[in-house]
Design a protein around this motif. Structure first.
Motif, mmCIF file in Angstrom:
data_model
loop_
_atom_site.group_PDB
_atom_site.id
_atom_site.type_symbol
_atom_site.label_atom_id
_atom_site.label_comp_id
_atom_site.label_asym_id
_atom_site.label_seq_id
_atom_site.Cartn_x
_atom_site.Cartn_y
_atom_site.Cartn_z
ATOM 1 N N SER A 32 -49.091 4.196 -38.658
ATOM 2 C CA SER A 32 -47.809 4.507 -37.632
ATOM 3 C C SER A 32 -47.432 3.609 -36.892
ATOM 4 N N PHE A 34 -44.229 1.360 -34.829
ATOM 5 C CA PHE A 34 -42.487 1.980 -33.961
ATOM 6 C C PHE A 34 -42.440 0.746 -33.280
ATOM 7 N N TYR A 36 -40.833 -0.623 -29.695
ATOM 8 C CA TYR A 36 -40.346 -0.387 -27.790
ATOM 9 C C TYR A 36 -39.226 -1.601 -27.553
ATOM 10 N N LEU A 46 -39.572 4.275 -26.041
ATOM 11 C CA LEU A 46 -39.321 4.053 -27.318
ATOM 12 C C LEU A 46 -38.291 4.073 -27.733
ATOM 13 N N SER A 49 -39.129 4.919 -34.464
ATOM 14 C CA SER A 49 -40.223 5.209 -35.209
ATOM 15 C C SER A 49 -39.959 4.221 -36.014
ATOM 16 N N TYR A 51 -39.947 4.547 -40.779
ATOM 17 C CA TYR A 51 -41.071 4.919 -41.295
ATOM 18 C C TYR A 51 -41.248 4.526 -43.360
ATOM 19 N N VAL A 89 -45.343 -1.698 -32.005
ATOM 20 C CA VAL A 89 -46.627 -1.132 -31.790
ATOM 21 C C VAL A 89 -47.560 -1.275 -33.195
ATOM 22 N N ASN A 91 -50.526 1.619 -35.135
ATOM 23 C CA ASN A 91 -51.563 3.011 -34.964
ATOM 24 C C ASN A 91 -52.292 2.678 -36.416
ATOM 25 N N GLY A 93 -53.867 5.615 -37.183
ATOM 26 C CA GLY A 93 -54.060 7.046 -37.397
ATOM 27 C C GLY A 93 -53.812 7.314 -36.055
ATOM 28 N N PRO A 94 -55.010 8.170 -35.645
ATOM 29 C CA PRO A 94 -55.125 8.910 -34.330
ATOM 30 C C PRO A 94 -55.465 7.563 -32.740
ATOM 31 N N ARG A 95 -56.157 6.442 -33.809
ATOM 32 C CA ARG A 95 -56.053 5.992 -32.653
ATOM 33 C C ARG A 95 -55.705 5.118 -31.741
ATOM 34 N N PRO A 97 -52.966 2.658 -30.215
ATOM 35 C CA PRO A 97 -52.041 1.537 -30.523
ATOM 36 C C PRO A 97 -52.395 0.416 -30.451
ATOM 37 N N PHE A 99 -50.035 -3.571 -29.523
ATOM 38 C CA PHE A 99 -48.884 -3.909 -28.950
ATOM 39 C C PHE A 99 -49.017 -5.434 -29.801
ATOM 40 N N GLY A 100 -47.826 -6.001 -30.238
ATOM 41 C CA GLY A 100 -47.126 -7.538 -29.959
ATOM 42 C C GLY A 100 -47.025 -7.762 -28.772
#
Lengths: 109, 122
Positions: A32, A34, A36, A46, A49, A51, A89, A91, A93-95, A97, A99-100
């Motif tokens: 995933s 994003f 920001y 944010l 997102s 997609y 940003v 991710n 998975g759920p791990r 995130p 950042f750049g």
């Protein structure tokens, strides 16, 4: 190679201009993405997102290119209020995130 | 969107003292919170992941005995900078993730940030 890379800029553009930022990521398993926005001395907020099919929100368009492992942010008709740092940003998975370091945008009259 | 508060918003302290920063999720439960540090003109650097009811996971190079993290409830995590020194002066930001996928107010994996705490150690 850093996990998430962004050109720090600054990008200096006049009002009304169209500007685009790219962000590359190294982990092909990333799931995933994003964008920001962070104003000076403030917390990140944010923007949108990203997609797989690409998405648009008013003057902002975000795209994802998995083959080349980058995401982009396009801002049309830039406003003075768009001046900020834009953080990418990624991710896995759920791990956690990642950042750049952010791309600085300055919109001038 | 969801709201995360942080307290204090700024603090000035003498070298050698300890400073506690609180991070609260106001309208959702957060089993995981993140603590970041940001130096001027640099990106957010993740310090640690705070897990409710268990020990925090620290990133490489972050001293766990210096940066104590406690996540005693689903809405509160604290970061204590022990024996602070001038090089610890920075902008500390927490974030929390609304774990409910498909939530009407958040995208999956979206993080909500606290307003940050600016620490100055003299």
């Amino acid at each position: 190679r850093k996990e998430v890379e962004q050109d720090p800029g600054p990008f200096n553009v006049p009002e009304g201009a169209t500007v685009a930022f790219n962000c590359t990521y190294s982990n092909s398993a990333s799931q995933s993405f994003f964008w920001y926005r962070q104003d000076c001395r403030k917390e990140p907020k944010l923007l949108m997102s990203v997609y797989s099919s690409g998405n648009e929100d008013g003057r902002f368009t975000a795209q994802l290119n998995r083959a080349s492992q980058y995401i982009s942010l396009l801002i049309r008709d830039s406003k003075l209020s768009d001046s900020a740092t834009y953080l990418c940003v990624v991710n896995k998975g759920p791990r956690i995130p990642t950042f750049g370091r952010g791309t600085s945008l300055i919109v001038h009259p | 969107g969801a709201v995360v508060s942080q307290h204090p918003s700024w603090v000035i302290c003498k070298s050698g003292t300890s400073v506690k920063i609180e991070c609260r999720s106001l309208d959702f439960q957060a089993t995981t919170m993140f603590w970041y540090r940001q130096f001027p003109k640099q990106s957010l650097m993740l310090m640690a992941t705070s897990n409710e009811g268990s020990k925090a996971t620290y990133e490489q190079g972050v001293e766990k005995d210096k940066f104590l993290i406690n996540h005693a409830s689903l809405t509160l995590s604290t970061l204590t900078v022990t024996s602070a020194h001038p090089e610890d002066s920075s902008f500390y930001i927490c974030s929390a993730r609304d774990q409910g996928s498909g939530s009407s107010r958040s995208s999956y994996n979206e993080q909500f940030f606290g307003p940050g705490t600016r620490l100055t150690v003299l």
